[in-house]
Design an enzyme around this catalytic site. Structure first.
Site, PDB file in Angstrom:
ATOM      1  N   ARG A 158       0.825  -1.189   0.000  1.00  0.00           N
ATOM      2  CA  ARG A 158       0.000   0.000   0.000  1.00  0.00           C
ATOM      3  C   ARG A 158       0.866   1.249   0.000  1.00  0.00           C
ATOM      4  O   ARG A 158       1.861   1.314   0.723  1.00  0.00           O
ATOM      5  CB  ARG A 158      -0.837  -0.044   1.285  1.00  0.00           C
TER       6      ARG A 158
ATOM      7  N   ALA B 147     -11.973   6.635   1.835  1.00  0.00           N
ATOM      8  CA  ALA B 147     -10.851   6.803   2.757  1.00  0.00           C
ATOM      9  C   ALA B 147     -10.954   5.789   3.878  1.00  0.00           C
ATOM     10  O   ALA B 147     -11.962   5.705   4.553  1.00  0.00           O
ATOM     11  CB  ALA B 147     -10.861   8.221   3.331  1.00  0.00           C
ATOM     12  N   ASP B 148      -9.906   5.003   4.057  1.00  0.00           N
ATOM     13  CA  ASP B 148      -9.888   4.119   5.221  1.00  0.00           C
ATOM     14  C   ASP B 148      -9.139   4.843   6.345  1.00  0.00           C
ATOM     15  O   ASP B 148      -8.788   6.011   6.209  1.00  0.00           O
ATOM     16  CB  ASP B 148      -9.263   2.761   4.876  1.00  0.00           C
ATOM     17  N   SER B 149      -8.866   4.136   7.434  1.00  0.00           N
ATOM     18  CA  SER B 149      -8.289   4.825   8.589  1.00  0.00           C
ATOM     19  C   SER B 149      -6.903   5.386   8.287  1.00  0.00           C
ATOM     20  O   SER B 149      -6.563   6.475   8.731  1.00  0.00           O
ATOM     21  CB  SER B 149      -8.254   3.898   9.797  1.00  0.00           C
TER      22      SER B 149
END
Lengths: 308, 192
Positions: A158, B147-149
């Site tokens: 990521r 949006a993730d954390s």
């Protein structure tokens, strides 16, 4: 929707195809020291009518939330997240067959989702706990009995917009910054950062108090070494909480499907905590496409235990 | 085109001029002079907080069907504006040349300056690597944008860097929309 079920128990090393297009293979609740982890890969779910079937088991509110997501990929993973939670819990056939559509959920006072069991007054709610995490490429749901659970999954590779160290300086504890700063290979440093992030997230989610309930800077996750300097255990130290409380938590860290890190944080049970020995929890992992196929992947290449 | 009085506070919205002083001018326009650009922003009503109770702006209603648009939500506080400012106004959708758009209807607005909201939008777009045609406005929630954390904390970091502020965890946790972020930023900037 009729739930059929086969009489087969869902043992590991099995690939089980659903009995019918709307059935879920039933499974026993995890044992006292056991954790179950279910995951689905959105890229493997392409059938439009299957996705419609999934949409159908969601509550109206959940459907609304899914449709509000901006972008097809996001809608799909949001849909699969709710589907995975509902179908996973429904497998555990608590008192009788449970229709995944009939499950109700609520949030605790800090906003952590939990099942709102709809049983009559005389039955006790089952001690089932769950937690989900999703990325656009993998959705996972962890299940325990009698133990709070938090999980977090992240893509190994990521991208982050800031440097590892600037991120760590802003959010991580001093010990963790030092740990990351001591890694000279930037690629390794990035991977270790992602691992640490998932572990910290899993801990906060297990606590169930929200991000501000346990700010990342106030606790350290570190790898305890044994007598021969091998990392043997993941532990958490907190500035605010005394050791008796932080030693209640145990961690597992896995590499899933060669692409993701998954961190699982669960409560240690009273018995093992008293004994002060680290009793390893048994972890069983299934890859699933709800209503289609379940594959136990523990012990295969799809699940590599890093710690725990 | 009406020119604003030199010492009035004004907010330009392309060809529109709104003032919060005694004289308020509203410009209507024909859509034929606009070519529909890509991005959309939500329109807001700056007037509810600008005007005192006696004054009302008469605006004909906007026909929603030929052109749909929105602009960055904003209000202009009387003591806040000293320069003429631009907020971008963009449109998309089909427009039929035969229909003249009477005027605009506005909705209740937020309190952050449009530039603040725009900067937040920029940071969010970059962090989430959104396609150009993804509509982001003050009302957009981080969650629905994907949006993730980890994204959220990076966005907070980006905002801290851009605005030179420090956001506490409790505040960060309460931010769900772009507007929330912009309002919080302005609150923190005011305290400085």
């Amino acid at each position: 929707m009729r739930i059929g079920f086969t009489k087969m128990k869902l043992d590991c090393y099995q690939r089980t195809f659903a009995h019918s297009s709307s059935s879920l293979t039933p499974i026993q609740l995890p044992a006292h020291l056991e954790t179950h982890l279910w995951y689905v890969k959105p890229s493997e779910v392409k059938n439009e009518s299957l996705l419609k079937q999934y949409l159908d088991i969601l509550s109206p509110r959940e459907r609304e939330n899914v449709m509000q997501m901006r972008g097809e990929e996001l809608r799909k993973s949001a849909l699969l997240a709710r589907t995975l939670v509902r179908t996973t819990i429904a497998r555990y056939q608590i008192n009788s067959q449970i229709n995944p559509r009939s499950l109700k959920f609520r949030k605790n006072i800090h906003g952590k989702p939990e099942v709102d069991w709809q049983f009559s007054n005389d039955s006790l709610p089952p001690p089932l706990h769950f937690n989900i995490s999703h990325t656009s490429s993998l959705v996972a749901c962890g299940v325990t009995v009698d133990s709070q659970i938090g999980i977090d999954v992240e893509e190994k590779h990521r991208s982050i917009k800031h440097t590892v160290l600037s991120f760590a300086r802003r959010y991580f504890s001093k010990h963790e910054i030092q740990f990351l700063a001591s890694i000279t290979d930037p690629q390794v440093q990035k991977l270790e950062f992602i691992k640490l992030w998932t572990l910290k997230e899993a801990y906060v989610k297990a606590l169930g108090k929200g991000f501000s309930g346990a700010p990342f800077k106030t606790f350290t996750i570190r790898f305890k070494e044994d007598s021969i300097h091998q990392a043997s255990e993941i532990v958490v130290d907190s500035f605010d909480e005394p050791t008796e409380l932080t030693s209640n938590w145990q961690f597992s860290l896995l590499e899933l499907a060669n692409s993701h890190y998954a961190a699982i944080c669960t409560e240690k049970h009273a018995a093992s905590a008293e004994g002060k020995r680290n009793v390893p929890t048994k972890l069983t992992v299934w890859k699933t496409i709800p209503f289609v196929v379940d594959e136990c992947v523990s012990g295969t290449d799809a699940v590599k235990t890093i710690y725990g | 085109i009406y020119a604003p009085a030199p010492n009035s506070h004004s907010l330009y919205l392309d060809k529109f001029v709104f003032t919060n002083c005694q004289n308020t001018y509203i410009h209507s326009f024909t859509h034929s002079s606009y070519s529909p650009p890509h991005s959309l922003h939500k329109f807001a009503d700056p007037f509810s907080s600008l005007l005192n109770n006696n004054k009302k702006i008469k605006m004909a209603s906007f026909a929603a069907s030929p052109v749909s648009f929105s602009a960055v939500s904003c209000t202009v506080k009387p003591n806040q504006v000293s320069n003429l400012r631009r907020a971008s106004l963009s449109f998309s959708g089909k427009s039929s040349p035969s229909r003249r758009i009477p005027a605009l209807r506005f909705r209740v607005a937020c309190s952050a300056k449009p530039e603040t909201v725009c900067k937040v939008v920029d940071i969010v777009r970059k962090q989430l690597a959104l396609p150009d045609d993804r509509d982001v406005s003050g009302e957009s929630t981080f969650a629905t944008l994907g949006a993730d954390s980890l994204d959220t904390v990076e966005i907070v970091m980006g905002l801290e860097e851009e605005f030179g502020i420090s956001v506490e965890e409790e505040s960060a946790q309460s931010i769900t929309t772009v507007q929330d972020a912009a309002d919080l930023i302005e609150k923190l900037l005011e305290k400085k």
